[in-house]
Scaffold this active site. Structure first.
Site, mmCIF file in Angstrom:
data_model
loop_
_atom_site.group_PDB
_atom_site.id
_atom_site.type_symbol
_atom_site.label_atom_id
_atom_site.label_comp_id
_atom_site.label_asym_id
_atom_site.label_seq_id
_atom_site.Cartn_x
_atom_site.Cartn_y
_atom_site.Cartn_z
ATOM 1 N N HIS A 318 0.870 -1.179 0.000
ATOM 2 C CA HIS A 318 0.000 0.000 0.000
ATOM 3 C C HIS A 318 0.903 1.224 0.000
ATOM 4 O O HIS A 318 1.811 1.324 0.824
ATOM 5 C CB HIS A 318 -0.888 -0.025 1.253
ATOM 6 N N ARG A 338 -6.261 10.324 -0.089
ATOM 7 C CA ARG A 338 -5.989 10.865 -1.429
ATOM 8 C C ARG A 338 -7.284 11.055 -2.215
ATOM 9 O O ARG A 338 -7.413 11.985 -2.999
ATOM 10 C CB ARG A 338 -5.015 9.946 -2.177
HETATM 11 O O1 MEZ Z 1 -9.049 -2.074 -0.265
HETATM 12 C C1 MEZ Z 1 -8.226 -1.661 0.556
HETATM 13 O O2 MEZ Z 1 -7.129 -2.184 0.687
HETATM 14 C C2 MEZ Z 1 -8.540 -0.458 1.347
HETATM 15 C C3 MEZ Z 1 -9.938 -0.053 1.410
HETATM 16 C C4 MEZ Z 1 -7.541 0.229 1.920
HETATM 17 C C5 MEZ Z 1 -7.536 1.664 2.208
HETATM 18 O O3 MEZ Z 1 -6.690 2.361 1.682
HETATM 19 O O4 MEZ Z 1 -8.378 2.148 2.961
#
Ligand code: MEZ
Length: 532
Positions: A318, A338
């Site tokens: 992420h 974002r």
């Molecule tokens: O789908 C995801 O991983 C999610 C909703 C994460 C996020 O950034 O909130």
């Protein structure tokens, strides 16, 4: 709270804010993305991977830490278990108490099957709980499942299994309706319509959210539904091996009581693996946004029994994990930050990429900035800025507290007011794009009556997942697995149970010269304290 160097850099972020906000950020071309990924995405770091030497994916690569577990033996080679003493007998055994497992159990129960959940921690101790920003579904007039399909297929590098992705997007609107009826408190406007936003790589605003604790709110409702239906939930109990019968079909699992160390035998006509992800294996030493139990257990159970993996070599980092303060290192900063307008900015105040590129691209761009001297020093390494004060300028005063209250409080606890100052982020290990291979109905292709749902599945998203499609897949594929498992259980006749596959696997390891003395599944992270 910020160091002097960070404060100096914040001045540059503030100085460029007005001009940045007046300029539409540019999207990268396909070629630019490709070059960036190859140069900076961790999936392309050869030393992060090793060749799998045994089993159905022999010859392919997987993250080193996962390969080590695939190259380990069953703990039941040494610890013998008497399969003639059955502790639990059920139609459907669900392994995992997160969103996918709970959805499967609810639907199996609805279909009239005897179903039980085993979970190594407590029901709801799962990545579902940690998901923040929302769940995708094309249920507005300007959108369609086809549009959703195109976004996800492109975002996943055209590698998603079409049948799986088709189900995901087609069944998404019904998943939202089901959750809404269960009681999930989605964000709605004054007319009662769902508030939806963009995620990275989406061409329409189709992210439905419950503030920034969407997963926790969904899990709260699923857990209540499981408990209200009086579905047995065996907590602090891990599945350590699948059991097969003399016809070669799955026939249950050997369980380990995590508190007493006793083994238990669960006999079942169908088994659903819903064990979630692998963040706690900390591939390439990345921190993780995952819950404590995310150690790839289901992949190991399925693989040792003969079920192939798909895309086990592709991991999602992420883009925005917390880089500072240290106490929160690696925690998730939802993509919704974002979606609400915050830009990614380097230490010189430059917006170096569109804030809503797909996750693999955004993460790679952050890694590139930091590798090229454009990151801000932190105690753990480096980070870039997420310019959160922009959210209040764009959405009006109070937007942060209203739309992302958990994030706001998380930072405030450490003296950072994200309404006034930007925050520092760096990629964190978030999701396994790969997992066990299934067909459209949720069954593994190699082992009869064995199903997989949720993050333990490979192929739904291809080689990169879009935001909000994971909360969606646990519901869609969890529900479908529960229905299919209940239906199949009606026709299954179980034979004599055995664990022959663990001996066969041990022989394969031996023949490959891999007698490591290690055992898997791991069950708890390497740094877990074992107090017994
Ligand atoms: O789908 C995801 O991983 C999610 C909703 C994460 C996020 O950034 O909130």
């Amino acid at each position: 709270m910020f160091t002097a160097e960070m404060r100096e850099s914040i001045k540059k972020v503030e100085a460029t804010r007005k001009e940045r906000m007046a300029t539409e950020p540019r999207r990268m071309t396909a070629e630019e993305k490709d070059t960036l990924l190859k140069a900076y995405h961790p999936d392309y770091r050869a030393d992060g991977f090793a060749e799998i030497k045994v089993g159905p994916n022999k010859g392919q690569k997987a993250p080193r830490e996962l390969t080590e577990l695939l190259h380990s033996n069953s703990r039941l080679l040494k610890d013998k278990v008497d399969l003639s003493k059955v502790d639990y007998e059920t139609d459907v055994l669900v392994i995992g108490g997160g969103g996918a497992g709970s959805s499967a159990a609810i639907e199996a129960n609805e279909a009239g099957a005897d179903v039980m959940i085993v979970t190594k921690l407590r029901i709801g101790d799962a990545n579902t709980m940690m998901a923040e920003g929302g769940i995708q579904a094309a249920d507005k007039e300007n959108d369609s499942p086809v549009q959703h399909y195109l976004d996800a297929f492109g975002g996943g590098h055209f590698a998603a299994r079409p049948e799986l992705l088709r189900r995901l997007v087609m069944e998404a609107p019904d998943a939202i309706k089901w959750l809404n009826e269960l009681g999930v408190m989605f964000d709605k406007d004054e007319d009662g319509r769902m508030v939806t936003t963009h995620g990275g790589g989406t061409s329409r605003k189709r992210m439905h959210a419950c503030k920034d604790y969407s997963g926790a709110e969904i899990m709260r409702n699923l857990r209540d539904e499981v408990l209200n239906r009086k579905i047995p939930v065996i907590e602090f109990t891990s599945a350590v091996e699948l059991i097969k019968d003399d016809k070669g079909q799955v026939a249950g699992a050997v369980l380990l009581n995590m508190e007493t160390g006793d083994y238990l035998v669960a006999r079942a006509k169908t088994v659903v693996i819903a064990t979630g992800g692998a963040g706690r294996l900390h591939y390439q030493n990345f921190p993780t946004s995952n819950h404590y139990g995310a150690t790839a257990d289901g992949l190991i159970l399925g693989y040792r029994a003969g079920a192939p993996l798909l895309y086990q070599d592709t991991i999602q980092y992420h883009p925005t994990g917390v880089a500072y303060p240290s106490q929160l290192f690696g925690a998730l900063v939802t993509e919704k930050v974002r979606s609400l307008g915050a830009m990614l900015v380097n230490k010189d105040g430059e917006a170096y990429a569109h804030p809503l590129e797909t996750r693999d691209v955004s993460a790679s761009a952050i890694i590139r900035e930091c590798a090229n001297g454009k990151g801000v020093d932190t105690p753990q390494g480096k980070g870039v800025w997420l310019d959160t004060p922009m959210i209040e300028i764009i959405g009006g005063e109070g937007t942060i507290e209203k739309r992302i209250p958990a994030m706001f409080r998380m930072y405030l606890n450490y003296g950072i007011d994200m309404r006034k100052d930007p925050i520092l982020v760096y990629p964190t290990l978030h999701y396994q794009n790969g997992g066990l291979e299934i067909g459209g109905e949720g069954f593994t292709k190699a082992i009869d009556n064995l199903l997989v749902a949720g993050e333990a599945v490979g192929g739904i998203h291809g080689r990169n997942r879009l935001m909000g499609n994971s909360l969606l897949d646990i519901i869609v594929f969890g529900r479908n697995a529960g229905k299919a498992a209940a239906k199949k259980a009606k026709t299954v006749e179980l034979g004599a149970m055995n664990l022959d596959h663990i001996d066969a696997y041990a022989k394969e390891l031996e023949a490959a010269g891999l007698e490591t003395g290690k055992v898997s599944p791991l069950l708890l992270p390497k740094y877990a304290r074992h107090e017994r």
